[in-house]
Design a protein around this motif. Structure first.
Motif, PDB file in Angstrom:
ATOM      1  N   SER A 108       0.830  -1.212   0.000  1.00 35.39           N
ATOM      2  CA  SER A 108       0.000   0.000   0.000  1.00 35.39           C
ATOM      3  C   SER A 108       0.862   1.259   0.000  1.00 35.39           C
ATOM      4  N   GLN A 109       1.960   1.244   0.763  1.00 42.94           N
ATOM      5  CA  GLN A 109       2.857   2.403   0.816  1.00 42.94           C
ATOM      6  C   GLN A 109       3.502   2.663  -0.539  1.00 42.94           C
ATOM      7  N   ARG A 115       1.887   7.178  -6.550  1.00 43.04           N
ATOM      8  CA  ARG A 115       0.824   8.067  -7.029  1.00 43.04           C
ATOM      9  C   ARG A 115       1.092   9.514  -6.630  1.00 43.04           C
ATOM     10  N   GLU A 116       1.722   9.695  -5.474  1.00 49.30           N
ATOM     11  CA  GLU A 116       2.058  11.050  -5.037  1.00 49.30           C
ATOM     12  C   GLU A 116       3.185  11.632  -5.888  1.00 49.30           C
ATOM     13  N   ARG A 117       4.177  10.817  -6.207  1.00 47.13           N
ATOM     14  CA  ARG A 117       5.317  11.290  -6.986  1.00 47.13           C
ATOM     15  C   ARG A 117       4.968  11.472  -8.467  1.00 47.13           C
ATOM     16  N   PRO A 119       1.638  11.757 -10.286  1.00 47.35           N
ATOM     17  CA  PRO A 119       0.174  11.828 -10.348  1.00 47.35           C
ATOM     18  C   PRO A 119      -0.400  11.686 -11.758  1.00 47.35           C
ATOM     19  N   ASN A 120       0.425  11.871 -12.774  1.00 40.98           N
ATOM     20  CA  ASN A 120      -0.074  11.783 -14.148  1.00 40.98           C
ATOM     21  C   ASN A 120       0.090  10.395 -14.757  1.00 40.98           C
ATOM     22  N   VAL A 121       0.575   9.453 -13.955  1.00 38.92           N
ATOM     23  CA  VAL A 121       0.638   8.059 -14.406  1.00 38.92           C
ATOM     24  C   VAL A 121      -0.595   7.332 -13.869  1.00 38.92           C
ATOM     25  N   VAL A 122      -1.359   6.749 -14.767  1.00 39.90           N
ATOM     26  CA  VAL A 122      -2.586   6.043 -14.379  1.00 39.90           C
ATOM     27  C   VAL A 122      -2.223   4.614 -13.974  1.00 39.90           C
ATOM     28  N   LEU A 123      -2.650   4.201 -12.777  1.00 38.26           N
ATOM     29  CA  LEU A 123      -2.446   2.834 -12.301  1.00 38.26           C
ATOM     30  C   LEU A 123      -3.766   2.076 -12.388  1.00 38.26           C
ATOM     31  N   THR A 124      -3.744   0.942 -13.069  1.00 40.12           N
ATOM     32  CA  THR A 124      -4.935   0.100 -13.182  1.00 40.12           C
ATOM     33  C   THR A 124      -4.670  -1.218 -12.473  1.00 40.12           C
ATOM     34  N   PRO A 125      -5.433  -1.558 -11.420  1.00 38.35           N
ATOM     35  CA  PRO A 125      -5.189  -2.802 -10.694  1.00 38.35           C
ATOM     36  C   PRO A 125      -5.750  -4.011 -11.437  1.00 38.35           C
ATOM     37  N   PHE A 126      -5.091  -5.134 -11.240  1.00 38.17           N
ATOM     38  CA  PHE A 126      -5.512  -6.399 -11.851  1.00 38.17           C
ATOM     39  C   PHE A 126      -5.290  -7.489 -10.822  1.00 38.17           C
TER      40      PHE A 126
END
Length: 301
Positions: A108-109, A115-117, A119-126
């Motif tokens: 989680s960390q 995401r904080e560093r 923010p313009n990269v989209v993360l999609t979980p699978f």
């Protein structure tokens, strides 16, 4: 027509004055006037009407002003997007999670920090099991994956991110439930619940090996589709099991978690990725994970 023509035209169209437009562009007025004449000659129409003090747009000029803004905005957007991809500050990463690895606070960390560093990269979980995620990495259906077991695959890279102890899970009415901890051998007589070996063979084998090192071969009972389901099956009275310590945050009714005394068997969370990865965003994700790796430490309950 070149982009510089559009930029020169836009400056004059917004200033409605050649001298002010030239100053804004940092050039002399005669070269600016020449560039505008070249543009008008190419288009075959006048873009400005010369007035006593300044200029005004013709009908063609009004139309080109709207189009020039759209074109130049798109150029800037494309430039920023390409530069972002080159630096790994934009893009899209598909992140795989196996066997409830998302319960681990270190995982989680890593996600929060990235995401904080970026923010313009989209993360999609699978979400899937280790075996399926290994295939998904090869087929580029996921880009990185948190895996619960070691694996041997020449096409993939694997980094140990965190190791944590396994804990015993027993029903609330079990004789061991009132104890502060238990040895693994104390579970020898109970039906032992596991997930199918095919879903995560490395992790499955490590549990069997830990039991054998404790002096018994577990009496395998009901299979669960995944690790979190084991907890609920234990609560329903189907038997006992062991799970990674991070899963003790699942507050299932009728379940007690017990630390395992003695030589504690461990669970591992690894980050899998393709070797020779070219995406800078994925490289940044891997670097972020490395900064958070905890090896040889116990994850706090």
């Amino acid at each position: 027509m070149e982009l510089r023509h559009l930029r020169y035209f836009l400056a004059v169209a917004e200033e409605l004055h050649f001298t002010r437009a030239a100053a804004r562009l940092g050039i002399q007025q005669p070269p600016l006037s020449q560039q505008i004449r070249q543009l008008e000659d190419e288009l075959g129409t006048k873009l400005f009407r010369r007035l006593t003090r300044g200029v005004e747009l013709t009908e063609s000029g009004v139309f080109l002003l709207k189009e020039a803004r759209l074109i130049l905005n798109q150029v800037e957007h494309t430039k920023a997007a390409v530069q972002g991809l080159a630096r790994g500050t934009s893009g899209h990463i598909r992140v795989g999670f196996s066997n409830a690895s998302y319960f681990n606070p270190v995982v989680s960390q890593i996600i929060c920090d990235f995401r904080e560093r970026y923010p313009n990269v989209v993360l999609t979980p699978f979400q899937s099991v280790t075996a399926e995620l290994v295939h998904a990495l090869h087929e580029a259906r996921v880009d990185v994956a948190f895996l619960r077991a070691p694996f041997d695959d020449d096409g993939l890279a694997s980094e140990l991110i965190v190791e944590e102890p396994l804990v015993a899970v027993v029903p609330e009415g079990h004789p061991l439930a009132a104890q502060r901890d238990t040895g693994l051998a104390a579970l020898a007589k109970d039906p032992f619940l596991l997930f199918p070996r095919a879903t995560s063979p490395g992790f499955y084998d490590s549990i069997i090996s830990a039991c054998q090192q404790a002096g018994f071969s577990p009496k395998l009972g009901q299979e669960a589709p995944d690790i979190p389901s084991l907890v609920h099956l234990v609560g329903a009275g189907f038997g006992v099991s062991v799970v990674p310590q991070a899963l003790s945050q699942i507050s299932a009714q009728g379940v007690v978690y017990l630390p395992i005394s003695g030589e504690r068997p461990m669970a591992w969370t690894r980050l899998g990725s393709r070797r020779n990865e070219t995406s800078e965003a994925v490289k940044n994700f891997i670097s972020t994970a490395r900064r958070h790796r905890i090896v040889g430490s116990v994850v706090a309950r």
